[in-house]
Design an enzyme around this catalytic site. Sequence first.
Site, PDB file in Angstrom:
ATOM      1  CG  ASP A 128      -7.431  -4.195   3.565  1.00 36.15           C
ATOM      2  OD1 ASP A 128      -8.421  -4.101   4.301  1.00 36.15           O
ATOM      3  OD2 ASP A 128      -7.231  -3.446   2.590  1.00 36.15           O
TER       4      ASP A 128
ATOM      5  CE1 TYR B 242      -3.218  -2.743  -0.041  1.00 38.69           C
ATOM      6  CE2 TYR B 242      -4.004  -2.050   2.099  1.00 38.69           C
ATOM      7  CZ  TYR B 242      -4.113  -2.862   0.995  1.00 38.69           C
ATOM      8  OH  TYR B 242      -5.120  -3.786   0.920  1.00 38.69           O
TER       9      TYR B 242
ATOM     10  CE  LYS C 158       0.488 -17.594  -3.255  1.00 35.11           C
ATOM     11  NZ  LYS C 158      -0.311 -18.815  -3.213  1.00 35.11           N
TER      12      LYS C 158
ATOM     13  CG  ASP D   5      -2.962 -19.901  -1.364  1.00 35.65           C
ATOM     14  OD1 ASP D   5      -2.192 -19.616  -0.423  1.00 35.65           O
ATOM     15  OD2 ASP D   5      -2.623 -20.632  -2.308  1.00 35.65           O
TER      16      ASP D   5
ATOM     17  CG  ASP E 218     -12.955  -6.225   5.846  1.00 36.88           C
ATOM     18  OD1 ASP E 218     -12.576  -5.721   6.926  1.00 36.88           O
ATOM     19  OD2 ASP E 218     -13.411  -5.544   4.901  1.00 36.88           O
TER      20      ASP E 218
END
Length: 364
Positions: free
Chosen positions: A251, A145, A195, A227, A255
């Site tokens: 992020d 980000y 990852k 994943d 959620d």
Amino acid sequence: MNNMFKLAVLPGDGIGPEVMRQALKILNKIKKYLNKKIIINTYQVGGTAINTFGNALPEETLHGCEESDAILFGSIGGPEWDYLPLEKRPEQGSLLKLRKHFNLFANLRPAYIYDNLYSLSPLKNIIIRKGFDVVCVRELTGGIYFGEPKGVQYQPNNTYAFDTEIYYEYEIERIAKIAFNLAVKRKKKICSIDKANVLYTSVLWRRVINKISQMYDEVTLQHMYIDNAVMQLMKNPSQFDVILCPNLFGDIISDQCAMITGSIGNLPSASLNNKNFGLYEPAGGSAPNIAGKNIANPIAQILSLSMLIEYSLQNSVVAQKINNAIIQTLAQGYRTKDLVNQNTQLLNIVTTEEMGTLITQNII
Ligand code: NAD
């Protein structure tokens, strides 16, 4: 010893002021249990500050926050300000600036399903009834980000865009220490998300987390690819305790954790820096669709206050008093509208104000 604790209260827009009023009722009740004198100063932020000062984060608000020991934040934004360029809108113009200004690199998002709210979860009963009680620890000021360079190159038939994922060792170390210290006080389990089969930043992430874990013998560390983590959260969410993530994965995962509990209206968050300074706010937004109707759920805001008491005032006994009062109020069958679905029966649907008062009364 300084016996004063200065609190900057920033109610903001939409449901922010309604739910903040409830948190302040609670603070008023519990302040006698705190061994510090709490000085509260309220400042404008977000859209309401744009309307008054032409700026989502006026100088007076920023200065007030700098002079304080912690920030209790409501929520900001709404369609009224959507016409503004992105950098002037409430979100970028105030909240992101505050995060950057105070270097709030550690975002803690607890997600917990209350015993009597299982039916709100989209997961099957057989899965969610095993319980769900996690804290997602998200790195908030680094990663893709913020990495440079980023941008778009416009060229005929070959336009491309790019972002840079970058992590420095010290950024990983400091967020890891926050997560491990938290795990020590909980079930002593960390699942670190990456990852590492594809990304170099994840390889470094994993190496640094392994190094930090050697300082915490009592904590069990597991690594999981992002994943697989999203699948495992659906399949067996009770296996998790502390979930440690780089910015982007956090992020997404935070959620997903929120959704598992069924209502964003119950979820608080804390964003901390390395000087024990924190901004505490509900995980949800300003909910313009229900603002001003006295139906918003104040629990996320009240739990944000509870986190403030736990982390900035370092008083987990008083924080627990608030958490217990919420559990008690829900057990008595009181619900704001967002906590009711077709499966819930025999409940008392209450307003924002009533919920705040009931929780206040249940504090012992
Ligand atoms: P939102 O979280 O405001 O609302 C999503 C849904 O959840 C709505 O149906 C809303 O009614 C409901 N909801 C949220 N909080 C609730 C509560 N306490 N009680 C009951 N229901 C609740 O997200 P959105 O609609 O995508 O965004 C609305 C505005 O909020 C936008 O301007 C957005 O940019 C802003 N926003 C601000 C923050 C923040 O202040 N930190 C975070 C997210 C979004």
